[in-house]
Enzyme design. Structure first.
Site, PDB file in Angstrom:
ATOM      1  N   ASP A  95       0.838  -1.195   0.000  1.00 35.07           N
ATOM      2  CA  ASP A  95       0.000   0.000   0.000  1.00 35.07           C
ATOM      3  C   ASP A  95       0.878   1.252   0.000  1.00 35.07           C
ATOM      4  O   ASP A  95       1.670   1.430  -0.921  1.00 35.07           O
ATOM      5  CB  ASP A  95      -0.958  -0.088   1.205  1.00 35.07           C
ATOM      6  CG  ASP A  95      -2.045   0.955   1.199  1.00 35.07           C
ATOM      7  OD1 ASP A  95      -3.101   0.708   0.574  1.00 35.07           O
ATOM      8  OD2 ASP A  95      -1.858   2.018   1.821  1.00 35.07           O
ATOM      9  N   ARG A  96       0.759   2.151   0.990  1.00 37.58           N
ATOM     10  CA  ARG A  96       1.591   3.358   1.008  1.00 37.58           C
ATOM     11  C   ARG A  96       3.070   2.990   1.011  1.00 37.58           C
ATOM     12  O   ARG A  96       3.892   3.633   0.356  1.00 37.58           O
ATOM     13  CB  ARG A  96       1.271   4.226   2.232  1.00 37.58           C
ATOM     14  CG  ARG A  96      -0.174   4.574   2.433  1.00 37.58           C
ATOM     15  CD  ARG A  96      -0.780   5.244   1.227  1.00 37.58           C
ATOM     16  NE  ARG A  96      -0.226   6.559   0.968  1.00 37.58           N
ATOM     17  CZ  ARG A  96      -0.514   7.289  -0.114  1.00 37.58           C
ATOM     18  NH1 ARG A  96      -1.320   6.803  -1.040  1.00 37.58           N
ATOM     19  NH2 ARG A  96       0.017   8.484  -0.282  1.00 37.58           N
TER      20      ARG A  96
ATOM     21  N   HIS B  79     -11.141   8.285  -0.502  1.00 35.05           N
ATOM     22  CA  HIS B  79     -10.229   8.866   0.486  1.00 35.05           C
ATOM     23  C   HIS B  79      -9.045   9.559  -0.182  1.00 35.05           C
ATOM     24  O   HIS B  79      -8.485  10.515   0.370  1.00 35.05           O
ATOM     25  CB  HIS B  79      -9.733   7.787   1.440  1.00 35.05           C
ATOM     26  CG  HIS B  79      -9.005   6.648   0.778  1.00 35.05           C
ATOM     27  ND1 HIS B  79      -9.588   5.832  -0.167  1.00 35.05           N
ATOM     28  CD2 HIS B  79      -7.720   6.203   0.913  1.00 35.05           C
ATOM     29  CE1 HIS B  79      -8.713   4.927  -0.576  1.00 35.05           C
ATOM     30  NE2 HIS B  79      -7.580   5.136   0.057  1.00 35.05           N
TER      31      HIS B  79
ATOM     32  N   TYR C  50      -0.869  11.500   1.891  1.00 40.16           N
ATOM     33  CA  TYR C  50      -1.792  11.340   0.766  1.00 40.16           C
ATOM     34  C   TYR C  50      -1.827  12.589  -0.108  1.00 40.16           C
ATOM     35  O   TYR C  50      -1.919  12.500  -1.343  1.00 40.16           O
ATOM     36  CB  TYR C  50      -3.201  11.015   1.278  1.00 40.16           C
ATOM     37  CG  TYR C  50      -3.424   9.548   1.499  1.00 40.16           C
ATOM     38  CD1 TYR C  50      -4.010   8.759   0.514  1.00 40.16           C
ATOM     39  CD2 TYR C  50      -3.035   8.932   2.690  1.00 40.16           C
ATOM     40  CE1 TYR C  50      -4.225   7.407   0.713  1.00 40.16           C
ATOM     41  CE2 TYR C  50      -3.244   7.566   2.892  1.00 40.16           C
ATOM     42  CZ  TYR C  50      -3.835   6.814   1.901  1.00 40.16           C
ATOM     43  OH  TYR C  50      -4.041   5.476   2.092  1.00 40.16           O
TER      44      TYR C  50
ATOM     45  N   HIS D 137      -6.960  -7.086   0.732  1.00 37.41           N
ATOM     46  CA  HIS D 137      -5.912  -6.067   0.675  1.00 37.41           C
ATOM     47  C   HIS D 137      -4.852  -6.294   1.739  1.00 37.41           C
ATOM     48  O   HIS D 137      -3.670  -6.062   1.495  1.00 37.41           O
ATOM     49  CB  HIS D 137      -6.549  -4.689   0.853  1.00 37.41           C
ATOM     50  CG  HIS D 137      -5.575  -3.564   0.803  1.00 37.41           C
ATOM     51  ND1 HIS D 137      -4.842  -3.249  -0.326  1.00 37.41           N
ATOM     52  CD2 HIS D 137      -5.218  -2.656   1.750  1.00 37.41           C
ATOM     53  CE1 HIS D 137      -4.082  -2.191  -0.086  1.00 37.41           C
ATOM     54  NE2 HIS D 137      -4.286  -1.822   1.172  1.00 37.41           N
TER      55      HIS D 137
END
Length: 292
Positions: free
Chosen positions: A107-108, A152, A212, A272
């Site tokens: 992910d990030r 988001h 983000y 995920h």
């Protein structure tokens, strides 16, 4: 009470620009750095790290702005650029005596790993990516009502102030909604782990939003510059991801192949949070990557 990885040392190490990162370090052998995703901390690697530590030195930092790591104010757009966060990772490994290492991100953390692979090709020997596409491609494939899955991303791309206030006002509900929606196996996130993720995320709202927001600005600029220059990932790359392409109308393997000529692209049936839902599968993919 903060949870920890059993059998690992928990230390603070210098990153870039005076930032310190908290990290769990254990095992022995060639180094592998594991980067967590959202809305998590290094704790997400607890099962995979244990499996890899028998053969490797495993380093699991909290990213800048997350968990127990420093959370510098986002005074400029580059503070939470993936370039700065990648520099943290290189500095942390160097502080432990490793000038070359394998790098796996979720992910990030996968976006940070991607940037590290491009910026530090002589340092990152192998690159593993879990469940993302690069930032520039991510924005390109989100369109129409299907983009609602990434609402988001658009919320936290807004100018400072409103996103932080909205999220802080209902932090547990906001962050908890992703733990609920993205887990194919909720049992993989036991109550105490979920509580730790919510606690850590609620304490990091400004820095998470800044991370983000960087992906809607400076990170795109860095990716586009590399794309225009024809830059590619020089090391072996393994990508494990859900079939997001089928859901959003693109070929994920083709997207990754444009960046990674030496690519092993693996679909998974896990959700995920695959490092927690399918740790044997993820650990096996990492071992196969390191054997290339």
């Amino acid at each position: 009470m903060t949870l920890s990885l059993p059998g690992f040392d928990h230390v603070r190490l210098p990153g870039a620009d005076g930032v310190e990162l908290a990290a769990a370090v254990g095992g022995g052998g060639s180094p592998v750095v594991l980067l967590h995703g959202f809305p998590q901390t290094h704790l997400m690697w607890r099962h995979v790290a244990e499996r890899l530590a028998a053969e490797h030195t495993v380093i699991c930092p909290d990213l800048r702005g997350y968990g127990a790591s420093d959370k510098p104010a986002a005074d400029t757009s580059d503070v939470y650029a993936k370039r700065a966060m990648a520099a943290d990772v290189v500095a942390v490994a160097a502080a432990l005596g490793h000038d070359r290492f394998a790098l796996v991100g979720h992910d990030r953390g996968a976006l940070v790993a991607f940037r590290a692979g491009l910026d530090h090709p002589d340092t990152v020997t192998h690159l593993g990516i879990l469940d993302v596409v690069p930032t520039l491609d991510m924005w390109n494939v989100l369109h129409g009502v299907s983009a609602a899955v990434g609402y988001h991303l658009f919320l936290m791309a807004q100018p400072p102030g409103l996103p932080e206030a909205m999220i802080a006002g209902s932090a547990d509900a906001f962050f908890g909604s992703f733990l609920d929606a993205w887990a194919a196996d909720p049992a993989a996130l036991p109550r105490e782990v979920r509580a730790e993720y919510l606690r850590a995320s609620a304490a990091a709202v400004p820095s998470i939003v800044a991370d983000y927001r960087a992906s809607a600005g400076i990170d795109i600029a860095h990716d586009r510059a590399d794309l225009d220059a024809g830059a590619q990932l020089a090391m072996p790359v393994t990508v494990v991801q859900q079939d997001w392409g089928a859901r959003l109308g693109y070929d994920a393997a083709e997207v990754w192949r444009a960046w990674a000529p030496d690519l092993d692209h693996r679909p998974t049936r896990a959700g995920h949070f695959m490092a927690e839902e399918a740790p044997d599968e993820v650990a096996a993919a990492i071992r196969d990557l390191l054997a290339r």
